[in-house]
Design an enzyme around this catalytic site. Structure first.
Site, PDB file in Angstrom:
ATOM      1  N   LYS A 100       0.823  -1.212   0.000  1.00 35.33           N
ATOM      2  CA  LYS A 100       0.000   0.000   0.000  1.00 35.33           C
ATOM      3  C   LYS A 100       0.852   1.254   0.000  1.00 35.33           C
ATOM      4  O   LYS A 100       0.511   2.231  -0.662  1.00 35.33           O
ATOM      5  CB  LYS A 100      -0.941   0.017   1.214  1.00 35.33           C
ATOM      6  CG  LYS A 100      -2.145  -0.914   1.068  1.00 35.33           C
ATOM      7  CD  LYS A 100      -3.226  -0.551   2.093  1.00 35.33           C
ATOM      8  CE  LYS A 100      -4.414  -1.490   1.984  1.00 35.33           C
ATOM      9  NZ  LYS A 100      -5.399  -1.245   3.057  1.00 35.33           N
ATOM     10  N   LYS A 156     -10.040 -11.876 -10.562  1.00 32.32           N
ATOM     11  CA  LYS A 156     -11.155 -11.836  -9.619  1.00 32.32           C
ATOM     12  C   LYS A 156     -11.929 -10.536  -9.769  1.00 32.32           C
ATOM     13  O   LYS A 156     -11.337  -9.494 -10.024  1.00 32.32           O
ATOM     14  CB  LYS A 156     -10.572 -11.891  -8.196  1.00 32.32           C
ATOM     15  CG  LYS A 156     -11.192 -12.958  -7.335  1.00 32.32           C
ATOM     16  CD  LYS A 156     -10.432 -13.082  -6.041  1.00 32.32           C
ATOM     17  CE  LYS A 156     -11.237 -12.496  -4.903  1.00 32.32           C
ATOM     18  NZ  LYS A 156     -10.643 -12.749  -3.597  1.00 32.32           N
ATOM     19  N   LYS A 171     -12.766  -4.244  -6.899  1.00 34.63           N
ATOM     20  CA  LYS A 171     -12.906  -2.795  -7.044  1.00 34.63           C
ATOM     21  C   LYS A 171     -11.677  -2.181  -7.679  1.00 34.63           C
ATOM     22  O   LYS A 171     -11.716  -1.082  -8.191  1.00 34.63           O
ATOM     23  CB  LYS A 171     -13.124  -2.154  -5.662  1.00 34.63           C
ATOM     24  CG  LYS A 171     -14.570  -2.249  -5.206  1.00 34.63           C
ATOM     25  CD  LYS A 171     -14.753  -1.687  -3.802  1.00 34.63           C
ATOM     26  CE  LYS A 171     -14.678  -2.784  -2.770  1.00 34.63           C
ATOM     27  NZ  LYS A 171     -15.239  -2.532  -1.478  1.00 34.63           N
TER      28      LYS A 171
END
Ligand code: TRP
Length: 328
Positions: free
Chosen positions: A111, A194, A197
């Protein structure tokens, strides 16, 4: 009964992959264990700084959890920031984990690398300590998580064990469990990834609150392959197999059995789309109903916070006492 904790961040709209892959199992699981479900708004704060958005996202997530079928009389659904013990115990957890351990967290590395040049909050770094607090506060024995969260459960165990050996037996040491296999829903445009978002565009993503016409359009445009045979084969025919899996998840019939009923892709696409529209219809209706009665939603979350708070207060008091902090 086994105490189970699952948490979800109030970020983004819930899509079919979240629902068939996880949320639907939360609903069936509520009768098999003593379940606590936290909407972890403070975790979302590690990457959100726009004023006024988190509360709204939290209400929408809560309405969605009740709409899909979590029963407030059975499951404890609460908002993390409504139970102040999370941040209080979070500090204790920060003091029980080392800088080195936190530095090894792959989610932090990923991240922070993605946010390079952007603001990287210290909260993003200490995030696993808050997550450990979320878990041990409820004496959770099991935490169902996907692969990406395994390391966070491992560090929670390490922290709990270290605390217990320093200050005496205080916390239940949780274990990560693999959630009951939900359907693995792939992106309709890129059926080898998959549904997520983080996809570049949302033409392959079906949101739970999407209009029927928009859902049908996405299914009709779903990517398949250049053959014509309907056969269930994940490796060779990912697009067709994904449609069969979705139809199977909606109907309860095995994908291989469904495959025999089709000779063309067109009808398979429209049947899968219709099955999803029908499955979502009652969820959308309940969601709209809940969102028009904010007072009722607030009441449900208040009940959840009371139940969660009672457990959390007892755990924090035990931890403070075992540390030997001066009672007020
Ligand atoms: N870190 C989890 C995620 O990104 C969310 C989370 C926060 C969580 N606290 C938790 C998950 C406690 C399980 C238990 O999805």
């Amino acid at each position: 009964m086994t105490r189970v904790l699952s948490c979800i961040q109030p970020t983004g709209d819930v899509h079919l992959g979240n629902y068939l892959g996880a949320l639907r199992n939360w609903v069936s699981g509520q009768h098999e264990a003593d379940v606590f479900h936290g909407i972890v708004d403070l975790h979302a704060l590690t990457v959100t700084d726009t004023p006024g958005t988190l509360g709204d996202a939290t209400v929408r997530m809560a309405a969605m959890l009740f709409a899909v079928g979590l029963d407030p009389d059975v499951a404890t659904v609460f908002v993390q920031s409504h139970v102040p013990e999370h941040t209080q115990l979070g500090w204790v957890m920060e003091c029980t984990v080392s800088f080195g351990e936190l530095s090894r967290m792959t989610q932090f590395k990923d991240k922070s690398a993605k946010r390079e040049g952007d603001f990287i909050s210290a909260g993003l770094f200490t995030y696993p300590a808050l997550q450990a607090a979320d878990i041990v506060l409820y004496d959770a024995e099991e935490v169902p998580v996907g692969e990406d969260q395994r390391q966070h459960i491992e560090i929670t165990r390490d922290i709990a064990i270290r605390f217990n050996s320093r200050f005496g037996d205080t916390f239940v040491v949780p274990k990560a469990v693999t959630p009951k296999a939900g359907a693995r829903v792939m992106d309709l445009q890129d059926p080898t990834s998959k549904m997520s978002k983080s996809a570049g565009s949302d033409t392959g993503l079906v949101y739970l609150l999407e209009e029927p016409a928009a859902i049908m359009k996405k299914f009709k445009r779903a990517v398949t392959d250049s053959e014509t045979e309907v056969r269930y084969d994940r490796a060779e025919k990912p697009g067709v197999s994904n449609l069969l899996d979705i139809l199977a998840a909606c109907s309860g019939e095995p994908a291989e059995v469904l495959a025999c009923r089709y000779t063309q892709y067109g009808p398979l696409k429209s049947d899968a789309g219709e099955a999803v529209v029908e499955m979502l219809r009652p969820i959308q209706a309940r969601y709209q109903e809940l969102m028009t009665d904010r007072a009722e939603l607030a009441r449900l979350l208040h009940v959840g916070a009371e139940r969660a708070g009672a457990v959390a207060r007892a755990t924090l008091a035990r931890a403070y006492e075992h540390i030997g902090l001066l009672p007020r």
